[in-house]
Every structure is written in C-alpha cells, then in structure tokens.
Design a protein around this motif. Structure first.
Motif, short mmCIF file in Angstrom:
data_model
loop_
_atom_site.label_atom_id
_atom_site.label_comp_id
_atom_site.label_asym_id
_atom_site.label_seq_id
_atom_site.Cartn_x
_atom_site.Cartn_y
_atom_site.Cartn_z
N THR A 197 0.84 -1.19 0.00
CA THR A 197 0.00 0.00 0.00
C THR A 197 0.87 1.24 0.00
O THR A 197 1.99 1.22 0.48
N ALA A 198 0.37 2.33 -0.55
CA ALA A 198 1.12 3.58 -0.52
C ALA A 198 1.17 4.10 0.90
O ALA A 198 0.21 4.06 1.63
N ALA A 199 2.35 4.60 1.28
CA ALA A 199 2.52 5.08 2.65
C ALA A 199 2.41 6.58 2.73
O ALA A 199 2.81 7.17 3.71
N TYR A 200 1.85 7.20 1.70
CA TYR A 200 1.89 8.66 1.69
C TYR A 200 0.53 9.32 1.75
O TYR A 200 0.39 10.47 1.37
N THR A 201 -0.48 8.64 2.25
CA THR A 201 -1.80 9.25 2.32
C THR A 201 -1.76 10.59 3.04
O THR A 201 -2.41 11.55 2.65
N THR A 202 -0.98 10.67 4.12
CA THR A 202 -0.86 11.93 4.85
C THR A 202 0.59 12.40 4.90
O THR A 202 1.00 13.08 5.82
N ALA A 203 1.36 12.05 3.86
CA ALA A 203 2.79 12.35 3.87
C ALA A 203 3.07 13.84 3.97
O ALA A 203 4.06 14.26 4.56
N ARG A 210 1.48 -5.80 -10.86
CA ARG A 210 2.22 -5.42 -12.07
C ARG A 210 2.47 -3.92 -12.13
O ARG A 210 3.46 -3.47 -12.69
N ALA A 211 1.57 -3.15 -11.55
CA ALA A 211 1.72 -1.69 -11.58
C ALA A 211 2.60 -1.17 -10.45
O ALA A 211 3.40 -0.26 -10.65
N TYR A 212 2.48 -1.76 -9.25
CA TYR A 212 3.11 -1.17 -8.06
C TYR A 212 4.08 -2.09 -7.32
O TYR A 212 4.74 -1.62 -6.39
N GLY A 213 4.18 -3.35 -7.70
CA GLY A 213 5.05 -4.25 -6.96
C GLY A 213 4.56 -4.40 -5.53
O GLY A 213 3.44 -4.83 -5.29
N TYR A 214 5.41 -4.01 -4.58
CA TYR A 214 5.01 -3.99 -3.17
C TYR A 214 4.82 -2.57 -2.65
O TYR A 214 4.72 -2.35 -1.45
N GLY A 215 4.78 -1.61 -3.54
CA GLY A 215 4.56 -0.22 -3.13
C GLY A 215 5.83 0.54 -2.84
O GLY A 215 5.77 1.67 -2.35
N GLY A 216 7.00 -0.03 -3.16
CA GLY A 216 8.25 0.66 -2.88
C GLY A 216 8.38 1.98 -3.61
O GLY A 216 8.84 2.97 -3.05
N ALA A 217 7.95 2.01 -4.87
CA ALA A 217 8.03 3.26 -5.64
C ALA A 217 7.12 4.31 -5.03
O ALA A 217 7.45 5.51 -5.00
N LEU A 218 5.97 3.88 -4.52
CA LEU A 218 5.06 4.81 -3.88
C LEU A 218 5.67 5.36 -2.60
O LEU A 218 5.53 6.55 -2.28
N ASP A 219 6.35 4.50 -1.85
CA ASP A 219 7.00 4.97 -0.63
C ASP A 219 8.15 5.93 -0.93
O ASP A 219 8.36 6.91 -0.22
N ARG A 220 8.88 5.65 -2.00
CA ARG A 220 9.96 6.56 -2.38
C ARG A 220 9.39 7.91 -2.81
O ARG A 220 9.97 8.97 -2.52
N ARG A 221 8.24 7.87 -3.48
CA ARG A 221 7.60 9.13 -3.84
C ARG A 221 7.14 9.87 -2.59
O ARG A 221 7.24 11.11 -2.52
N ALA A 222 6.65 9.14 -1.61
CA ALA A 222 6.24 9.77 -0.36
C ALA A 222 7.42 10.47 0.30
O ALA A 222 7.28 11.57 0.84
N ALA A 223 8.58 9.82 0.28
CA ALA A 223 9.77 10.42 0.88
C ALA A 223 10.14 11.71 0.16
O ALA A 223 10.52 12.70 0.80
#
Length: 312
Positions: free
Chosen positions: A11-17, A104-117
């Motif tokens: 899941t994306a970790a940036y809902t309230t990033a 296929r789109a997000y893997g385990y959400g690592g890219a989303l977490d990096r975007r959150a950072a």
C-alpha cells in the motif's frame, strides 16, 4: 498489521505524507497528527450503512484539505493542500498481495514509498514554515493542529489512548464535515483500531496448508519462498544497491508471481475467509462504532458534494 520492507504491505505510505514533516515540528500538538474518521445512533433495526469506497475516502480527504486551506488562509497563513490519493494507492494487502494487476503496476509499493519520501522532503508547507519566525511558526502550528490543552481522548480496543485537539483548522474541517467532532473522533478511532488477529490467522491449520500450496506454486516459478512473509524478510537484500528502476522491477516480478500464485491456489480465498471469521467477534462488539463511522462518512460525503468541497 504486519509491516514489511516497504511500509504497510502493498500500500502507498503517503496518504498523509504532506503533514509528516509538519507534525515533527510540532510535537507538542502531535495529538492531532493522524487519521480521522464516524456517529452512532438511529434505528437499531435499520439496515447498517455501507462502508465508503476508496474513491469516496479520497473525496473526503480532498474536502478536508479544501476546508483546512480556507481556514489557514483566514488565520493569515499559506497552506498547500495535499495532492489527491487514488484508490489504487490506498490498497492494502496485510497478508498476501493477491491482485495481479495491482502487483504489475506497483510491486510492493516501494516506488510509492519513495515518492512519499520525496514529497516529505519537498513539502511546500514545511518549506513555507521555515521562512517564518519562531513565533510565527508556533502560531502556524496552533492554527493548524490546535491547542493540545484542549485535547479530547479515546481509548481504542488495542488499549492505546489517542488524543487530538478540539481546536485548530484540522479540527474545524472535521467538524464542518462530520458535525460532532468528539463522536467522530471516538467512533473513527475505535473502528480503525480493532485488535490485531495476525498471530491467530498464521496459526490456523487451513492458512498453513494454503501457504504450503502457494509456496509450491512459487517454487515452480523459480521463486523458492516459504511464505509471503519470507519474501518481505528477504526483499531488502534483493534490492540493496539497486537503482529505483531496478528495485521496482524486482518488486514487480516477485509481487506478480505472489499474486498469481495466491489466486491459483487456495491462499487468497483462505486469507479472506479467515480474516472475516477472526474479525467477526470484534466487529460485533464494536458494531455501533463501525456503523457510526460509516454513517458519518456517508453524511460527510453529502456535505462535501453539496458545498462543492472539492468542486465536482
């Protein structure tokens, strides 16, 4: 909930990033930093309200951001609302990723977490805050998060006491959307913090049997992992030193295989069945709070759309 290599599993970790950096600067007011969320009451024989969809939750977040923006403007401060979070970015897979398209789109959400950072680092609110004098920074924190001396508190089913201020723009925005702030805070926090049944699920014989079949499927695809948790334990080593693109490719390959094996073996259905069964006593015990949260969310959606917050 299990916490894997990249935030909450799948899941994306940036809902309230966008607020994270600001919360760190206002620890005294940190009781307001967190999720918001529903009222009880009504005819007990009435049909329970439906849960809000992921898209509707995103709409509520946008409405809250619009209200906070207006409130902070009235207080004499700049405020930059967070970008909307999509339904896909809200997806959560606490035990096994079982949606091949999402994998296929997000893997385990690592890219989303990096975007959150990156968003935390480049947060325009934090940048604006740094331009203010210490006194104005304090005033900004009070305007946004409220006075911690006015806190309301609730003890959630996990035994933790959670507090938030009754004042400030975040509180005012929730009050405008949900009406009774104290009741909204109570039912949302209770409904969002039900006991964790992960250990019980992992001990269930049917879960272990399903994981065994899943592991055989994964081994047949060239991924000899004993369980989805095993992948998460090994993933940091697999992506260590890799570029973001390379790490994403590793994630996508593994997560896609995990999801396809979860679907082609009993694992996905077993997790769904056990999750529902284990949650049933807790959901019965806290049914009033869960239904109250759902009811308040649906009413808040009506308010948000009627007030065009955000514009439709």
């Amino acid at each position: 909930m299990r916490m894997p290599a990249y935030g909450t599993r799948g899941t994306a970790a940036y809902t309230t990033a966008f607020r994270v950096g600001l919360c760190a600067l206002f620890l005294a007011a940190a009781t307001a930093c967190g999720a918001a969320g529903g009222a009880q009451g009504g005819d007990p024989a009435a049909k329970p309200p439906r849960p809000a969809t992921l898209g509707e939750l995103a709409l509520l977040d946008q409405a809250q951001e619009a209200l906070v923006d207006r409130c902070m403007d009235r207080a004499g401060f700049e405020y930059h609302p967070a970008a909307p979070v999509t339904a896909d970015e809200r997806r959560d897979f606490p035990y096994v990723v079982d949606d091949p398209a999402w994998a296929r789109a997000y893997g385990y959400g690592g890219a989303l977490d990096r975007r959150a950072a990156r968003e935390r680092k480049d947060n325009p609110n934090a940048a604006y805050l740094r331009t203010l004098s210490p006194d104005r920074q304090h005033a900004y924190g009070t305007a946004l998060y409220g006075d911690p001396a006015t806190a309301i508190e609730v003890t959630v089913p996990t035994g933790i006491d959670i507090r938030r201020s009754r004042t400030g723009c975040l509180a005012d925005a929730d009050r405008a959307l949900y009406g009774d702030l104290r009741e909204w805070f109570r039912v949302d926090k209770v409904a969002s913090n039900l006991p964790d049944r992960t250990a019980e699920l992992h001990r269930a014989p049917e879960y272990r049997a399903a994981v065994g079949k899943w592991a055989a499927c994964m081994t047949g695809r060239g991924h000899p992992y004993a369980s989805p948790d095993d992948i998460q334990r090994r993933l940091p080593a697999l992506t260590k030193g890799a570029s973001p693109g390379e790490a994403h490719a590793v994630e996508v390959g593994l997560a896609t295989a995990e999801a396809e094996c979860a679907r082609s073996t009993p694992l996905s259905a077993t997790v769904d069945r056990l999750t529902r069964r284990l949650a049933r006593p807790d959901r019965a015990q806290y049914a009033a709070e869960i239904e109250g949260r759902d009811r308040m969310r649906l009413l808040a959606l009506e308010h948000a759309r009627a007030r065009e917050l955000p514009p439709r």
